[in-house]
Design a protein around this motif. Structure first.
Motif, PDB file in Angstrom:
ATOM      1  N   VAL A 135     -27.563  44.024  98.838  1.00 11.88           N
ATOM      2  CA  VAL A 135     -26.882  44.580 100.016  1.00 11.88           C
ATOM      3  C   VAL A 135     -26.301  45.963  99.748  1.00 11.88           C
ATOM      4  O   VAL A 135     -25.451  46.442 100.500  1.00 11.88           O
ATOM      5  N   ASN A 136     -26.754  46.627  98.665  1.00 11.89           N
ATOM      6  CA  ASN A 136     -26.105  47.884  98.261  1.00 11.89           C
ATOM      7  C   ASN A 136     -26.218  48.983  99.313  1.00 11.89           C
ATOM      8  O   ASN A 136     -25.472  49.949  99.270  1.00 11.89           O
ATOM      9  N   SER A 137     -27.147  48.870 100.259  1.00 12.42           N
ATOM     10  CA  SER A 137     -27.259  49.907 101.293  1.00 12.42           C
ATOM     11  C   SER A 137     -26.133  49.822 102.322  1.00 12.42           C
ATOM     12  O   SER A 137     -25.875  50.788 103.044  1.00 12.42           O
ATOM     13  N   VAL A 138     -25.445  48.680 102.384  1.00  6.47           N
ATOM     14  CA  VAL A 138     -24.350  48.525 103.351  1.00  6.47           C
ATOM     15  C   VAL A 138     -23.021  48.180 102.692  1.00  6.47           C
ATOM     16  O   VAL A 138     -21.967  48.278 103.327  1.00  6.47           O
ATOM     17  N   TYR A 139     -23.062  47.779 101.420  1.00  8.17           N
ATOM     18  CA  TYR A 139     -21.822  47.408 100.713  1.00  8.17           C
ATOM     19  C   TYR A 139     -22.016  47.609  99.219  1.00  8.17           C
ATOM     20  O   TYR A 139     -23.044  47.200  98.677  1.00  8.17           O
ATOM     21  N   PRO A 140     -21.016  48.210  98.495  1.00  3.49           N
ATOM     22  CA  PRO A 140     -19.814  48.840  99.042  1.00  3.49           C
ATOM     23  C   PRO A 140     -20.109  50.285  99.417  1.00  3.49           C
ATOM     24  O   PRO A 140     -20.797  50.986  98.697  1.00  3.49           O
ATOM     25  N   LYS A 141     -19.584  50.734 100.539  1.00  2.00           N
ATOM     26  CA  LYS A 141     -19.821  52.105 100.995  1.00  2.00           C
ATOM     27  C   LYS A 141     -18.548  52.952 100.924  1.00  2.00           C
ATOM     28  O   LYS A 141     -18.556  54.121 101.298  1.00  2.00           O
ATOM     29  N   HIS A 142     -17.459  52.347 100.466  1.00  2.00           N
ATOM     30  CA  HIS A 142     -16.194  53.076 100.379  1.00  2.00           C
ATOM     31  C   HIS A 142     -15.563  52.808  99.023  1.00  2.00           C
ATOM     32  O   HIS A 142     -15.730  51.747  98.435  1.00  2.00           O
ATOM     33  N   SER A 143     -14.839  53.793  98.546  1.00  2.00           N
ATOM     34  CA  SER A 143     -14.331  53.737  97.182  1.00  2.00           C
ATOM     35  C   SER A 143     -13.352  52.596  96.946  1.00  2.00           C
ATOM     36  O   SER A 143     -13.272  52.070  95.839  1.00  2.00           O
ATOM     37  N   ASP A 144     -12.600  52.186  97.972  1.00  2.00           N
ATOM     38  CA  ASP A 144     -11.626  51.119  97.741  1.00  2.00           C
ATOM     39  C   ASP A 144     -12.325  49.811  97.387  1.00  2.00           C
ATOM     40  O   ASP A 144     -11.891  49.083  96.483  1.00  2.00           O
ATOM     41  N   ASN A 145     -13.427  49.500  98.078  1.00  2.00           N
ATOM     42  CA  ASN A 145     -14.167  48.284  97.752  1.00  2.00           C
ATOM     43  C   ASN A 145     -14.883  48.411  96.410  1.00  2.00           C
ATOM     44  O   ASN A 145     -14.904  47.477  95.606  1.00  2.00           O
ATOM     45  N   ALA A 146     -15.471  49.569  96.164  1.00  2.00           N
ATOM     46  CA  ALA A 146     -16.182  49.780  94.904  1.00  2.00           C
ATOM     47  C   ALA A 146     -15.226  49.711  93.717  1.00  2.00           C
ATOM     48  O   ALA A 146     -15.530  49.095  92.690  1.00  2.00           O
ATOM     49  N   ASP A 147     -14.072  50.335  93.859  1.00  2.00           N
ATOM     50  CA  ASP A 147     -13.106  50.332  92.763  1.00  2.00           C
ATOM     51  C   ASP A 147     -12.550  48.938  92.501  1.00  2.00           C
ATOM     52  O   ASP A 147     -12.179  48.614  91.371  1.00  2.00           O
ATOM     53  N   ALA A 148     -12.466  48.115  93.531  1.00  2.00           N
ATOM     54  CA  ALA A 148     -12.001  46.744  93.338  1.00  2.00           C
ATOM     55  C   ALA A 148     -13.007  45.930  92.534  1.00  2.00           C
ATOM     56  O   ALA A 148     -12.631  45.054  91.743  1.00  2.00           O
ATOM     57  N   LEU A 149     -14.294  46.210  92.716  1.00  2.00           N
ATOM     58  CA  LEU A 149     -15.341  45.488  91.986  1.00  2.00           C
ATOM     59  C   LEU A 149     -15.513  46.000  90.562  1.00  2.00           C
ATOM     60  O   LEU A 149     -15.841  45.230  89.653  1.00  2.00           O
ATOM     61  N   TYR A 150     -15.306  47.279  90.362  1.00  2.00           N
ATOM     62  CA  TYR A 150     -15.722  47.933  89.135  1.00  2.00           C
ATOM     63  C   TYR A 150     -15.161  47.298  87.871  1.00  2.00           C
ATOM     64  O   TYR A 150     -15.906  47.036  86.915  1.00  2.00           O
ATOM     65  N   PRO A 151     -13.832  47.034  87.767  1.00  2.00           N
ATOM     66  CA  PRO A 151     -13.312  46.487  86.501  1.00  2.00           C
ATOM     67  C   PRO A 151     -13.898  45.126  86.152  1.00  2.00           C
ATOM     68  O   PRO A 151     -14.069  44.818  84.972  1.00  2.00           O
ATOM     69  N   PHE A 152     -14.215  44.322  87.154  1.00  2.00           N
ATOM     70  CA  PHE A 152     -14.793  43.007  86.876  1.00  2.00           C
ATOM     71  C   PHE A 152     -16.232  43.127  86.404  1.00  2.00           C
ATOM     72  O   PHE A 152     -16.676  42.385  85.515  1.00  2.00           O
ATOM     73  N   LEU A 153     -16.971  44.069  86.984  1.00  2.00           N
ATOM     74  CA  LEU A 153     -18.328  44.306  86.525  1.00  2.00           C
ATOM     75  C   LEU A 153     -18.333  44.890  85.117  1.00  2.00           C
ATOM     76  O   LEU A 153     -19.139  44.505  84.265  1.00  2.00           O
ATOM     77  N   GLU A 154     -17.406  45.804  84.870  1.00  2.00           N
ATOM     78  CA  GLU A 154     -17.317  46.396  83.546  1.00  2.00           C
ATOM     79  C   GLU A 154     -16.956  45.349  82.497  1.00  2.00           C
ATOM     80  O   GLU A 154     -17.559  45.295  81.417  1.00  2.00           O
ATOM     81  N   ASN A 155     -15.979  44.519  82.807  1.00  2.00           N
ATOM     82  CA  ASN A 155     -15.571  43.477  81.874  1.00  2.00           C
ATOM     83  C   ASN A 155     -16.713  42.501  81.597  1.00  2.00           C
ATOM     84  O   ASN A 155     -16.949  42.100  80.455  1.00  2.00           O
TER      85      ASN A 155
END
Length: 264
Positions: free
Chosen positions: A175-195
């Motif tokens: 679903v990457n073409s529609v989500y996440p499209k804004h930094s607040d959602n992306a930043d919320a996911l990022y640390p969990f993906l990184e970990n």
């Protein structure tokens, strides 16, 4: 067409039954069935089916189908992702274009402000983007839907169950073409993906949960590392931070694609 399809007096109950008995069994069957269901929902909106409220439907459908990612097979999770991608392709387009929203939704009975009163005022473009519905401000609409996806996917990414994590990662990629499209959602996911990537790479699956110890540790670690690394590339397209200028840099900054976390 579809006259009387939602013939019950309780619109909320009709939508719930529609999801449970009509959509859910078929969406899980195959990718083609998932596409058919998404097109069927489009038809409900296009033909302004009486007593059908699309805002209410999205709210209920998101909760049901995202919850399913935790308890379905990988193939069924693929079908869920296809259905939600098609659903949010329209929602995203309407959110980004006032002109398209006016044409498709502004005068459409399926976008009534209150689903209990389908013949009254329709939802404006500004309300669809930013403002809660009704005096009780129960829904935040598009932003709320994005936040709901984030909350549920983050929960899956923290799961000790390998299937939960795999389904969540596959969902994010599809679903990457529609989500996440804004930094607040992306930043919320990022640390969990990184970990998840670091744990998979450095310590193997034993560090994540007991059930994973019974799986092929090396294969799972390689799989998850590849999945998370690809997701890092996708998230970099949507986040605004950079390692040189922090979160104040603009879209033209050449450092936007780099993160302090080590993705290059």
């Amino acid at each position: 067409m579809f006259e009387g399809f939602f013939c019950g007096s309780d619109a909320n109950a009709c939508v719930v039954d529609f999801i449970q008995f009509c959509l859910l069994p078929r969406v899980l069957t195959s990718p083609m069935d998932a596409l058919f269901c998404a097109e069927f929902v489009r038809a409900l909106v296009r033909w302004e089916v009486k007593n059908y409220n699309h805002i209410l439907f999205v709210k209920r459908a998101l909760t049901v189908f995202l919850s399913l990612l935790r308890g379905v097979t990988e193939n069924e999770a693929l079908n869920v992702s296809i259905f939600l991608l098609e659903l949010f392709t329209d929602l995203c387009r309407w959110n980004e274009s006032a002109k398209e929203y006016e044409v498709a939704c502004a005068q459409n009975a399926c976008f009534a402000k209150e689903w209990e009163k389908p013949e009254e005022a329709r939802l404006s473009f500004e309300a669809y983007q930013k403002v809660g519905v009704g005096e009780r401000n129960e829904w935040q609409l598009y932003k709320h839907w994005m936040k709901l996806i984030t909350v549920m996917i983050v929960s899956d990414l923290q799961s000790a169950d390998l299937l939960h994590v795999r389904n969540a990662l596959d969902f994010l990629q599809r679903v990457n073409s529609v989500y996440p499209k804004h930094s607040d959602n992306a930043d919320a996911l990022y640390p969990f993906l990184e970990n998840l990537m670091l744990v998979s790479l450095m310590r193997g699956s034993e560090a994540i949960g007991g059930e994973w110890r019974h799986s092929d540790v090396c294969a799972d670690a390689v799989y998850l590392f590849g999945q998370v690394e690809e997701m890092g590339c996708l998230l970099r397209k949507h986040t605004t931070g950079c390692h040189k200028h922090g979160r104040q840099c603009g879209p033209a900054c050449s450092h936007r694609a780099s993160r302090q976390s080590g993705y290059t």
